[in-house]
Design a protein around this motif. Structure first.
Motif, PDB file in Angstrom:
ATOM      1  N   LEU A 184       0.809  -1.335  -0.116  1.00  0.00           N
ATOM      2  CA  LEU A 184       0.117  -0.025   0.175  1.00  0.00           C
ATOM      3  C   LEU A 184       0.694   1.334  -0.033  1.00  0.00           C
ATOM      4  O   LEU A 184       1.604   1.399   0.812  1.00  0.00           O
ATOM      5  N   ASN A 185       0.823   2.037  -1.022  1.00  0.00           N
ATOM      6  CA  ASN A 185       1.488   3.299  -1.032  1.00  0.00           C
ATOM      7  C   ASN A 185       0.740   4.374  -1.273  1.00  0.00           C
ATOM      8  O   ASN A 185      -0.428   4.645  -2.078  1.00  0.00           O
ATOM      9  N   LYS A 186       1.082   5.559  -0.633  1.00  0.00           N
ATOM     10  CA  LYS A 186       0.506   6.729  -0.616  1.00  0.00           C
ATOM     11  C   LYS A 186       1.086   7.765  -2.067  1.00  0.00           C
ATOM     12  O   LYS A 186       2.237   7.618  -2.102  1.00  0.00           O
ATOM     13  N   LYS A 187      -0.076   8.073  -2.587  1.00  0.00           N
ATOM     14  CA  LYS A 187       0.568   9.041  -3.771  1.00  0.00           C
ATOM     15  C   LYS A 187       0.660  10.530  -3.281  1.00  0.00           C
ATOM     16  O   LYS A 187      -0.177  11.182  -2.857  1.00  0.00           O
ATOM     17  N   GLU A 188       2.005  10.720  -3.118  1.00  0.00           N
ATOM     18  CA  GLU A 188       2.468  12.202  -2.717  1.00  0.00           C
ATOM     19  C   GLU A 188       2.153  13.267  -3.892  1.00  0.00           C
ATOM     20  O   GLU A 188       2.408  12.978  -4.940  1.00  0.00           O
ATOM     21  N   ASN A 189       1.677  14.467  -3.333  1.00  0.00           N
ATOM     22  CA  ASN A 189       1.682  15.514  -4.144  1.00  0.00           C
ATOM     23  C   ASN A 189       2.253  16.772  -3.431  1.00  0.00           C
ATOM     24  O   ASN A 189       2.217  16.720  -2.121  1.00  0.00           O
TER      25      ASN A 189
ATOM     26  N   TRP B  59      -3.681   4.163  11.441  1.00  0.00           N
ATOM     27  CA  TRP B  59      -2.458   5.119  11.475  1.00  0.00           C
ATOM     28  C   TRP B  59      -1.700   4.986   9.945  1.00  0.00           C
ATOM     29  O   TRP B  59      -0.960   6.101   9.773  1.00  0.00           O
ATOM     30  N   PHE B  60      -2.180   4.119   8.967  1.00  0.00           N
ATOM     31  CA  PHE B  60      -1.502   4.457   7.858  1.00  0.00           C
ATOM     32  C   PHE B  60      -2.358   4.539   6.611  1.00  0.00           C
ATOM     33  O   PHE B  60      -1.941   4.900   5.344  1.00  0.00           O
ATOM     34  N   LEU B  61      -3.801   4.977   6.979  1.00  0.00           N
ATOM     35  CA  LEU B  61      -4.458   5.223   5.938  1.00  0.00           C
ATOM     36  C   LEU B  61      -5.063   6.828   6.381  1.00  0.00           C
ATOM     37  O   LEU B  61      -5.811   7.108   7.553  1.00  0.00           O
ATOM     38  N   SER B  62      -5.147   7.720   5.475  1.00  0.00           N
ATOM     39  CA  SER B  62      -5.396   9.170   5.728  1.00  0.00           C
ATOM     40  C   SER B  62      -6.620   9.387   4.889  1.00  0.00           C
ATOM     41  O   SER B  62      -6.675   8.853   3.859  1.00  0.00           O
ATOM     42  N   PRO B  63      -7.511  10.240   5.420  1.00  0.00           N
ATOM     43  CA  PRO B  63      -8.742  10.585   4.622  1.00  0.00           C
ATOM     44  C   PRO B  63      -8.485  11.269   3.508  1.00  0.00           C
ATOM     45  O   PRO B  63      -7.356  11.992   3.480  1.00  0.00           O
ATOM     46  N   ARG B  64      -9.227  11.283   2.541  1.00  0.00           N
ATOM     47  CA  ARG B  64      -9.061  12.057   1.391  1.00  0.00           C
ATOM     48  C   ARG B  64      -7.638  12.030   0.726  1.00  0.00           C
ATOM     49  O   ARG B  64      -7.089  12.958   0.262  1.00  0.00           O
ATOM     50  N   THR B  65      -7.202  11.073   0.520  1.00  0.00           N
ATOM     51  CA  THR B  65      -5.885  10.650   0.184  1.00  0.00           C
ATOM     52  C   THR B  65      -5.886   9.686  -1.028  1.00  0.00           C
ATOM     53  O   THR B  65      -6.610   8.460  -0.761  1.00  0.00           O
ATOM     54  N   GLU B  66      -5.190   9.790  -1.995  1.00  0.00           N
ATOM     55  CA  GLU B  66      -5.023   8.840  -2.898  1.00  0.00           C
ATOM     56  C   GLU B  66      -3.795   7.696  -2.635  1.00  0.00           C
ATOM     57  O   GLU B  66      -2.701   8.016  -2.348  1.00  0.00           O
ATOM     58  N   TYR B  67      -4.182   6.564  -2.890  1.00  0.00           N
ATOM     59  CA  TYR B  67      -3.367   5.431  -2.795  1.00  0.00           C
ATOM     60  C   TYR B  67      -3.155   4.522  -3.912  1.00  0.00           C
ATOM     61  O   TYR B  67      -4.277   4.444  -4.882  1.00  0.00           O
ATOM     62  N   SER B  68      -2.243   3.685  -3.943  1.00  0.00           N
ATOM     63  CA  SER B  68      -2.046   2.531  -5.015  1.00  0.00           C
ATOM     64  C   SER B  68      -1.858   1.314  -4.119  1.00  0.00           C
ATOM     65  O   SER B  68      -1.208   1.176  -3.038  1.00  0.00           O
ATOM     66  N   VAL B  69      -2.387   0.089  -4.574  1.00  0.00           N
ATOM     67  CA  VAL B  69      -2.074  -0.836  -3.967  1.00  0.00           C
ATOM     68  C   VAL B  69      -1.759  -2.179  -4.823  1.00  0.00           C
ATOM     69  O   VAL B  69      -2.586  -2.205  -6.004  1.00  0.00           O
ATOM     70  N   ALA B  70      -1.280  -2.961  -4.449  1.00  0.00           N
ATOM     71  CA  ALA B  70      -0.952  -4.456  -5.266  1.00  0.00           C
ATOM     72  C   ALA B  70      -0.830  -5.574  -4.170  1.00  0.00           C
ATOM     73  O   ALA B  70      -0.716  -5.206  -3.189  1.00  0.00           O
ATOM     74  N   VAL B  71      -1.125  -6.641  -4.586  1.00  0.00           N
ATOM     75  CA  VAL B  71      -1.179  -7.943  -3.570  1.00  0.00           C
ATOM     76  C   VAL B  71      -0.262  -9.183  -4.074  1.00  0.00           C
ATOM     77  O   VAL B  71      -0.056  -9.015  -5.464  1.00  0.00           O
TER      78      VAL B  71
ATOM     79  N   VAL C 282      -3.728  -0.939  -8.376  1.00  0.00           N
ATOM     80  CA  VAL C 282      -4.863  -0.374  -8.424  1.00  0.00           C
ATOM     81  C   VAL C 282      -4.739   0.739  -7.605  1.00  0.00           C
ATOM     82  O   VAL C 282      -4.362   0.849  -6.459  1.00  0.00           O
ATOM     83  N   GLU C 283      -5.323   1.983  -8.201  1.00  0.00           N
ATOM     84  CA  GLU C 283      -5.654   3.406  -7.304  1.00  0.00           C
ATOM     85  C   GLU C 283      -6.930   3.448  -6.682  1.00  0.00           C
ATOM     86  O   GLU C 283      -7.951   3.124  -7.314  1.00  0.00           O
ATOM     87  N   PHE C 284      -6.985   4.138  -5.502  1.00  0.00           N
ATOM     88  CA  PHE C 284      -8.173   4.490  -5.226  1.00  0.00           C
ATOM     89  C   PHE C 284      -7.887   5.744  -4.092  1.00  0.00           C
ATOM     90  O   PHE C 284      -6.648   6.060  -3.804  1.00  0.00           O
ATOM     91  N   CYS C 285      -8.902   6.244  -3.876  1.00  0.00           N
ATOM     92  CA  CYS C 285      -8.946   7.453  -2.940  1.00  0.00           C
ATOM     93  C   CYS C 285      -9.780   7.145  -1.609  1.00  0.00           C
ATOM     94  O   CYS C 285     -10.853   6.778  -1.875  1.00  0.00           O
ATOM     95  N   THR C 286      -9.501   7.481  -0.417  1.00  0.00           N
ATOM     96  CA  THR C 286     -10.285   7.300   0.827  1.00  0.00           C
ATOM     97  C   THR C 286     -11.081   8.643   1.009  1.00  0.00           C
ATOM     98  O   THR C 286     -11.033   9.480   0.123  1.00  0.00           O
ATOM     99  N   GLY C 287     -11.951   8.200   1.812  1.00  0.00           N
ATOM    100  CA  GLY C 287     -13.292   9.259   2.183  1.00  0.00           C
ATOM    101  C   GLY C 287     -12.933   9.966   3.066  1.00  0.00           C
ATOM    102  O   GLY C 287     -11.853  10.260   3.831  1.00  0.00           O
ATOM    103  N   ASP C 288     -13.945  10.960   3.433  1.00  0.00           N
ATOM    104  CA  ASP C 288     -14.104  11.982   4.560  1.00  0.00           C
ATOM    105  C   ASP C 288     -14.277  11.085   5.821  1.00  0.00           C
ATOM    106  O   ASP C 288     -14.647  10.091   5.976  1.00  0.00           O
ATOM    107  N   TYR C 289     -14.197  11.920   6.839  1.00  0.00           N
ATOM    108  CA  TYR C 289     -14.306  11.359   8.272  1.00  0.00           C
ATOM    109  C   TYR C 289     -15.934  11.137   8.472  1.00  0.00           C
ATOM    110  O   TYR C 289     -16.612  11.860   7.726  1.00  0.00           O
TER     111      TYR C 289
END
Length: 429
Positions: free
Chosen positions: A51-56, A86-98, A118-125
């Motif tokens: 699981l990786n956070k897409k930085e900007n 701890w490792f998932l932030s809200p409103r943040t884009e991530y990429s994931v592979a298994v 695969v990429e996805f974006c987490t939601g709000d609180y």
């Protein structure tokens, strides 16, 4: 570069996972599934999740960079929920592979190739997260002080524009991204910001302002009355000792009210720790919390003719401006604690060894909930008899954490269709 399949002896290679699907995404969890060969279903013992956070450059560093993102879980029926505050932030884009693996008798792993990314974006609180923020804010709100006006500070040109081009109305505008990164109001809710804090010795608004030397004041009952709903929206600080709470005032049935109804905790206007409107001796009386700086969002246009406009005599304190302010992620006062919604409270369990940690499997004792990565909240010591926290995964009969890496690495809680993560040190499984 990720390594491909590894073959040990004559053992058959594992197929590469494919067709990843991600759904049920929240601010700190997601559900994932994938396809793999039929022959692998009974052989696979573990899943590896990258699981990786897409930085900007404009991202809010709400989480700590040193949190590991390589997750290990015992194989469970798919789909599987990955949950980690701890490792998932809200409103943040991530990429994931298994990757799938078979643990062999010698302790080594036979692994598949990595799946596609695969990429996805987490939601709000969600409301339960905001309820945690609200509880934290209530703890430091302090006593209630009376006030009589809401006020808005700005530059003279702002009010001139409202008179000339907006029909003498202060028009709602889109809230910026100040405050908590996961607030559902940021970039979504339109409103006009007001203040209401007073100086405790005078009972009047302060003469200083970070936003401009001109102030519009309006009687409190014009915006806040029994026909108005009050919502809690956020609690934050900006690396300072003082804290801010954002509240929303929305006339009942308005567009803003409908927006807040499904997203924010509703407060009792006559009885809460932040801002109240109550009837005393036949008159409306208003009070605000003394120890919080309240930011009030009123969701409708405001007519300048309903109040007064004048110049203040104090200084313009730009350092107090909250425009696009980033929340301090290390503050223990205003960040959500490590107690996730699925935590269970376990009472009066017997003491364990001095090196045990809190889980329902080993009956370890924890002196307090973990606050953040590396905070030292996981205590290697006995604690006196009393209540402490235990944890278990969704659908699991017991919680058995697996240590991945060294101290401070995630604990993964395998269960029936779920993996939930905490930070700390647990026993090996």
């Amino acid at each position: 570069m990720r390594q491909g399949p590894i073959q040990r002896g004559s053992m058959e290679l594992l197929s590469t996972p494919h067709s990843i699907e991600i759904n049920n995404i929240t601010c700190d969890s997601f559900r994932i599934s994938w396809a793999m060969g039929d022959s692998d279903l009974e052989r696979v013992t573990h899943y590896f999740i990258d699981l990786n956070k897409k930085e900007n450059k404009n991202s809010n560093k709400f989480k700590h960079r040193d949190v590991p993102t390589k997750l290990v879980a015992k194989a469970v029926p798919l789909p599987m929920t990955v949950r980690g505050h701890w490792f998932l932030s809200p409103r943040t884009e991530y990429s994931v592979a298994v990757q799938t693996a078979v643990k062999q008798s010698d302790g080594e792993y036979l692994v598949s190739g990595w799946s596609e990314t695969v990429e996805f974006c987490t939601g709000d609180y969600a409301k339960e997260h905001l309820a945690q923020l609200q509880e934290k804010a209530e703890q430091i709100a302090g006593r209630m002080l009376r006030f009589s006006v809401f006020y808005r500070n700005h530059h003279k040109e702002y009010f001139q524009h409202a008179r000339t081009h907006c029909g003498n109305m202060l028009q709602p505008y889109l809230k910026d991204n100040s405050g908590s990164h996961g607030s559902p109001t940021s970039g979504m809710l339109h409103g006009v910001f007001f203040s209401c804090n007073t100086e405790f010795n005078t009972g009047q608004p302060p003469q200083d302002s970070p936003y401009g030397r001109w102030r519009f004041q309006i009687p409190a009952q014009r915006l806040f009355n029994p026909s108005t709903n009050l919502y809690f929206a956020d609690f934050y600080c900006m690396y300072t000792a003082y804290h801010y709470a954002i509240l929303v005032l929305a006339p009942k049935g308005s567009l803003g009210d409908r927006f807040c109804r499904d997203r924010l905790p509703l407060l009792d206007i006559a009885c809460n720790k932040f801002l109240t409107c109550s009837v005393e001796d036949g008159e409306l009386v208003f009070r605000h919390a003394q120890d919080l700086i309240l930011e009030i969002i009123y969701t409708e246009p405001v007519d300048l003719s309903l109040g007064t406009l004048g110049e203040i005599s104090g200084h313009q304190l730009m350092s107090l401006s909250t425009a696009d302010a980033k929340k301090d992620p290390s503050c223990k006062t205003c960040n959500i604690s490590g107690v996730p919604p699925w935590g269970v409270l376990v009472k009066s369990l017997p003491a364990c060894s001095p090196t045990a940690y809190c889980c329902t499997a080993c009956k370890g004792r924890l002196s307090k909930a973990p606050e953040r990565p590396g905070s030292g909240s996981w205590k290697r010591k006995r604690s006196p008899p009393g209540d402490f926290l235990g944890w278990r995964a969704e659908g699991a009969s017991e919680a058995v954490p697996r240590r991945v890496g060294g101290h401070g690495s995630p604990l993964l809680w395998p269960g029936s269709g779920a993996v939930s993560c905490l930070l700390g040190v647990g026993r090996e499984v």
